[in-house]
Structures are given as structure tokens and as C-alpha cells.
Write a protein that holds these residues in place. Sequence first.
Motif, short mmCIF file in Angstrom:
data_model
loop_
_atom_site.label_atom_id
_atom_site.label_comp_id
_atom_site.label_asym_id
_atom_site.label_seq_id
_atom_site.Cartn_x
_atom_site.Cartn_y
_atom_site.Cartn_z
N SER A 226 0.84 -1.20 0.00
CA SER A 226 0.00 0.00 0.00
C SER A 226 0.87 1.25 0.00
O SER A 226 0.57 2.22 -0.70
N VAL B 243 -1.57 -3.94 -5.18
CA VAL B 243 -2.35 -4.13 -3.94
C VAL B 243 -3.35 -5.27 -4.12
O VAL B 243 -3.44 -6.18 -3.30
N ILE B 244 -4.08 -5.21 -5.24
CA ILE B 244 -5.09 -6.25 -5.50
C ILE B 244 -4.43 -7.63 -5.50
O ILE B 244 -4.92 -8.58 -4.88
N MET C 96 -2.13 0.07 -8.37
CA MET C 96 -3.28 -0.53 -7.71
C MET C 96 -3.30 -2.05 -7.91
O MET C 96 -3.70 -2.80 -7.03
N TRP C 97 -2.84 -2.50 -9.08
CA TRP C 97 -2.84 -3.94 -9.35
C TRP C 97 -1.95 -4.69 -8.38
O TRP C 97 -2.20 -5.86 -8.07
#
Lengths: 483, 483
Positions: B71, B91-92, B88-89
Amino acid sequence: MDMNVISSPNSEKKGGCTTNCTLANKYLTSLPKKLKDNVVNFALETKKLGQEDPRRIFHALKVGFAITVVSLFYYFQALYNGFGVSAMWAVITVVVVFEYTVGATLGKGLNRMISTCIAGFLGVVAHYLADLSGDTGEPILLALFGFIVASTMTFMRFFPKLKARYDYGLMIFILTFALVAVSGYRDDEVIKMAQQRLSTIIIGSCIAMIICIFISPVWIGAEFHFLIASNIHKLANFLQGFGSEYLKMKDEKSKEEETFRQQYKSVLGTKTTEETMANLASWEPSHGKFKFSHPWKQYLKVGALTRMCAYRVDALNNCLNSDILQVETPEEIQEKMKESCKKLSSELGKVLKEVSLGLKKTKKTATAKTQLRETKKAAHELKMLLQETSLWEKFNLLDVLPAATVASILIDIVDCVENIIEEVHELASMADFKSMDSAVCPENQLSQIIVVGEVTTTDKNNHGPDLKGPTPSVAEPEIKSLQ
Amino acid sequence: MDMNVISSPNSEKKGGCTTNCTLANKYLTSLPKKLKDNVVNFALETKKLGQEDPRRIFHALKVGFAITVVSLFYYFQALYNGFGVSAMWAVITVVVVFEYTVGATLGKGLNRMISTCIAGFLGVVAHYLADLSGDTGEPILLALFGFIVASTMTFMRFFPKLKARYDYGLMIFILTFALVAVSGYRDDEVIKMAQQRLSTIIIGSCIAMIICIFISPVWIGAEFHFLIASNIHKLANFLQGFGSEYLKMKDEKSKEEETFRQQYKSVLGTKTTEETMANLASWEPSHGKFKFSHPWKQYLKVGALTRMCAYRVDALNNCLNSDILQVETPEEIQEKMKESCKKLSSELGKVLKEVSLGLKKTKKTATAKTQLRETKKAAHELKMLLQETSLWEKFNLLDVLPAATVASILIDIVDCVENIIEEVHELASMADFKSMDSAVCPENQLSQIIVVGEVTTTDKNNHGPDLKGPTPSVAEPEIKSLQ
């Protein structure tokens, strides 16, 4: 001699070349052959999977359709807005949420929507709180929040009850919270992003759920219902076949009957499957004969009892193969036991078939209870036979043990079957199944009745009272004495 | 009379009011009580889950740590670039890929990385192809490609072999292809997006896999290994306890022993668990005593045989509770059978404990095979006893049936145990376990040896030859005659 010496390495060389060439040739020709074999096997398995259950093909087409619909939505949105990041969530949601059965799709869809909603809200709150603490404090607070939420939710996934129903939701909770809280955008953008993510996820979930429910749906509740009924049916098949099979000579036994007899084995290991199905079924709305609050947990009870009965049936099956029981039973014993064992075994099978049939049709039936009385009589007769000292004392114990063991297991199964009947009856009351009486229908007629259709019973009232209270019966005292 | 008439409704009213008030009061006081109860229950269950396996707490903290790390990476990337969509990918990926065991995490991580790579490439190709066909043809071709890929991949998820290992990969394939192909960006942007997505997914997967492996890892291979060993151990416990238990009077049986005895029941339903574990274990690299190509499939064979043995143990357990076998066994029979049954049962338990111990320590042991000879002798004695006509002919068959049934099941279990020994021996050869001989260690010493540590065997060569070929033995012919 010289010739020999000279020719020998030559021939060896030649032979060596030939071997190598053949090997190389074989390898080269085997490569495409292997590839061909693989392709053929793949095609055969595809055909088999499709034939076994054509709904699998429909499912694949449904998923293709759903993804096409949502992709086009995404494509045009991206063309017009020039920025399709939010719409992307709709595609992801459809791919991830769309499962084979309605229950699984609804479970995932609802989990995803509700979790995104709650976690998105908390994420925005966390973002504001972190924002208040200034530039230095912000990343520290955000990291702390992320750590606490992720650890807590991850640990909660170990709770058996939460894991069974909300595992996916808890994962999405962590995901959404981390994405929203740690996004690093300005405040107004965070809210906009959270809103967009939520709305596209709702769109994606709804597309998946609607297509799953309205185009040839696979209801896991109905599947579960028929699995339980067919498990009982498999035991019934074994028991009906056992009587004749057990008394046959070894070489008389055909392979077909053998595989038929082995069907019951699949019942032994369905515990986990049943629990998963019961969980998923509880997500499904009212469909066919199953209401939203259908007593799926009661099916687990019936399933557990069926499995217990299957263990005993397995013991019976072992009697056919066991070493110690492989002795030839004396003919006199065989003669005497034959009829009794056959009768009890086929009675048990008949009762279980009746139970299974009633369940399949979602009907309350008293016939099984009535038939159980007959079964108990047969068990009583068999027990009497075991007590007939005059019959047994002539023989060596080891010679009569096989027959006696089979008899005692069969008598044992009567109790199992009674328990199954009780729980199925309880299930029928809980689920408000309608009364029927199939005793008036001959067996071959019964098998022709379509499973889901309604059955007109001409003799409904004759056995009706049996359903309302404990079975009133003249034969009762005699039966009780057997227990 | 009047007073009565007047007072009666009053008192009723008063009573009504009192009842209502009490109910309302009860409801109001019960609400916080319920809440309190829930909180207390939750806390208790949390404590229980943590105490049962503290690694669960570590896992939760590990996930929290991984998500915090990724994060923050995302947060700073977003701050500097102003646009954190690709990050973001990461984190996912961490949230989705991080599982409790190393095998599951590696399976998901590798599936995700490889699928993204292949599907991303194909997506870019599809995008170019669609681009060539002009503005009208593009969305049509893209929709067609999406439909074909999604339908084919979804159907492939039904193949049992693919489902077991690559289910997640197939899903990610559909996802990535749809996202890349249908993104609607210009050509150069599509490649950039595919590259970014791939690199962030690789970063996320690697963070998850590294933290999972290097901070107190939970190896599912080791778990699986110990599950199989402990299943055998549970059967051994039952058999060792059974001899004494069976011959006790009903009221002598303590509750503790009862629960101890029921342990074996967990073995009956582990088929699905074992299959999943074997699949996940095959993703794991070499760890401890388990190599990358450890023969996990052989464990499934051992597991299946253990389960078969458990069904028979279940039949034995039913003998303790069964109706028909609840007759009091005549004392003379009990006296004669007592020793033989007890001996065989505890011999069987001993052999299984030896097998389980050898497996636990990943050692090849010949002791079990040697002990099996003793067991077969005990079985032979019991069989002889069953053939002693003089003993049995005095009694009613129904009276001696319980004892005879127990004896025949015990004799049956000898075969099961022999099969288990064979397959465990095969497993030891396949996995290159080192030889040991625990026969020289008394039982209490054995239990003190740490499971993972090496054991120095002082008497290694005495029984060594047993391991290399079929057991040479003087007693062999006698044993063969039992089979």
C-alpha cells in the motif's frame, strides 16, 4: 576368420546405425503422434464433459455472453470518456462473480457488493482521519489503519461460520479498504473514486446475477436435493441387488452388476460436498419447489445418516470379498438363510427407494413407514432363525459365520433406515411437502412419473392419518420388541 | 359476587400489564445481554482459534504487513505520478494471492503471473487484429474474440485436471484478455497498459510469495504428511483402546475414553481435504525433508487405504453399540476370546503406531513388517479359536455372534494394515527416506524423540536386509496359509 573380424564391426556399425536411425525415426514420428493423441484425448474428454451435463456448455456460453455485454459497455464508455478505469471494475466483477450455480453467483455477488459498500465507506473515513494529521502523519496513520484492518479481517477468515458464508466478502473488504484509504488522491477524488467503484461493481454483479438466474439457471439447491435423494437411491440399489448377488457363485457374477453395485461407494465421501452445497443453496431465492428459507440444514442430517448407512453397506460389500468370509457356506444353511436374507435385503431396498422417491418428488409419504413394518417383520424372522440352535449346532462356527455376519449387518441396517425415514419425515414437515401416497401406484408406473410434476393420488386419504401423528398400528408391539 | 366480577377484569388487566411490562423489560435487558454474550462468544472463539494454532495469528499479521508494504508503495507512486492505477494492481494481487499455506500462495501467484503474461500478449494481438478492420468492424471483432475466449476458457474450467491446478489461472486469463483487448485505447497505450499490469502483478505476487515463504511459513506439504501419519495414529489409538473397552461392562466406560475412541471418525471424511492438499503441495519447492518432486500422489494411496481401514474400525465401533450385538456374551466365551481379541487388537494398534511413527519421522522402517508377523500369528490363533467346535456348540448362535463378529472384523483389519504397510513402504522408497530401526527403542523413548530431528540407530544393520527385498522369514509359510 579375417572376414569375420572385418565384417563384424561393419555389421555392428550398420546395426548401430540402423538402431539409431530407427530410434530417431520413431522419435520423430512419435512426436506428431503424441500431439495427435493429446488432441484426440482432449476432444474426447470435451465431448464426454459436454454429454454428461450439457448445462456446462450453456454455462460457458452464458459467461461468454455476459463478458461480451460488459466489455462492450466498457469499450464504449472508454471511447467516449477517454478513461475507462472505473468501467473496468464491471468487467472484473463479471469474470470473478459468475459461477456455475445460482447460489454461488449470488453468494459472491452479494458479498462483493456489500463488502465494497462498507469497506469503501470506512476507507473514506480513514482517509479523512489520516488527512487531518498532516503530511508526515498521513502515511503513518494510513499504514497503521491498513495493517489493523488487513490483520483483523484475515484472522476473521479463520472463523468456521464466517469462512463458510462470508470468506469472499472479507477478502473484498480488505481489498476495497486498502484501495480507497491508500489511494493518495485529494479528498473529493477519493469519494468520487469510491462511488464509481461501487456503482460499477453493482452493475457488474447485477449483470452476472441476472444472466445466471434468467438464462437456463443451475440451482444448487435443486442439485443438493437430488444428490441427497440419489444417494439414498444408490444404497437402495445395492441392497436390492445384494440378496441375489450374495448367494451367487463367484463366476456367475457379471461385471455389469459389479459396477452397479459399486455405485454406493460415491456416497461414502460426500460430506464436504454436501456442506458446501447447503451453504450455497441458502443464498438462493425461491425456485421451483424450494422456498428461500428451505430447511437445507435438515438435508445435512439426512445426508449424515445416509452416510452412516453407507458404511454398513460397505461392511456388507466386504462380506462378498473378505478372506475370512470366503468359506463356502454349507448348503443347508444357505437354503435356510437364502430366503430370509434376500427378503430382508430387498425389503430394505424397497423402503429406501420409497423414501428416495418421495424426497425426489418433494412429497410427504407414509408408505415408507408402512413398509418399514414389513421390513421389521423380516428382520424379526431372520433373528429368530439365528436363534434356532438346532440349525446351527451341527456346523463349525467358522462355516456359518459368513451367513451370520451378513444377517447381523442387515438387521443393523434396519435401524439406520428407520433413522433416515424419521429425518426425511421431519424434513418433509419443515419444508411443507404435500402429502401423497404412492402405495397405489405399481413400481413401474412410479418410475414413469416425471420428477418435478404433480402426482394425482387416488387413494390419498387411506393412509393420510399416518402422517399426522405417530404411526398407529396393530403390529407395533411386535416391532418394538425387536429394538 | 359483584366484587369478584369487578375485580376479576382488574386483576386480569393488572396481570396483563405486569406481563407486558416484564416482557418489555426482559426484552430491553436481554438486548445488551445478547450483545454482551455475542461479544464474549466471539472473544472466546478468537482465543480458541489462536490457541489451537498460533500460526493463524502469524498469518494474519503477515498479511497485514504485506498489504502495508504494498500500500505504501502504491501511495507514494500515486503521489509522485498523480495516477496510481497500475500500482493498484499490486495491492489487489497481494490481497488475492496471499493464502495461509505456501503451496496455495505459490499456486495462485504463479497462475496469476503466467496467465496475465499469455493473455496479455494475446489481448494485444487481438487488439491489433480488430484495429485493422476499421471503425465499424472493430467492436464486432473484439466482441467476437471476447466471447470465444471467455466461453472456451470457462468450459475448460470443467476439466477435472485443469480445475485442480489451473482453475485460478484460467479465470485470470479471461479477465486479462477482456481488459487488454477491449480497453479501447490507442495501440501504443494498450502495450503500455499491458506491460504495466504485468509488471505490477509480478511485483504484487512476488511480495506475497516472499513474505509467505520467508516469514514463519506454513508448508502444506508438511501438513499433508502429518495429516496422513496422524490419521494412521488415530486408528492405532482406537485399536489399542478397543481390546480393553470391548470387554468392559457398560457402566465402566468413562467419557474420556469415549471421546478418545471417537477420534478415528475424523478419518472417515478426509478424502476431499487430502486431494486438495496433494494438489497444493505439488506447487511447493523443496522444504525440510520434502523435495520439490516429493511423491504426494502416493500419500493419496496411503490415505485411501487408511480410510478403508477406518470403515472397518467403524464397523468394530458399531459392535460396541449395535442392538443385535448387545446380548451379554457367555462368560466362558468371553474368557476364551478376551485374550485373543485383546492381543490381536493391541498388536494391530502397535503395528499401525510403528507405521505412523516411521512416516512422521520420514524414516524407512522394517519394524512394522516384523511386527506384522506377530500380528498374523495372533490372527491365526483367533481363527483357530473360531474353528474350535467344542467351544461353540454349547451356545445359541445369537449369543456368540457378537464375539465372533468382532473377531472376524479384527482378522479382516489385518489385511488392511498389511496394505497400508506396503504402500507406506513404497512411499518411503519413492521419497528416499533413510533407514532406521526403532525396534531397539522402547516406546516411551520413541515418543520423546523430536519429530523432525535425526535419530541415531544403534542396531541399524540387524533388520536392514528386510528393507531390500521381500521379507525373508521362517514363519512365512504359516503366515501365507492365513491369507
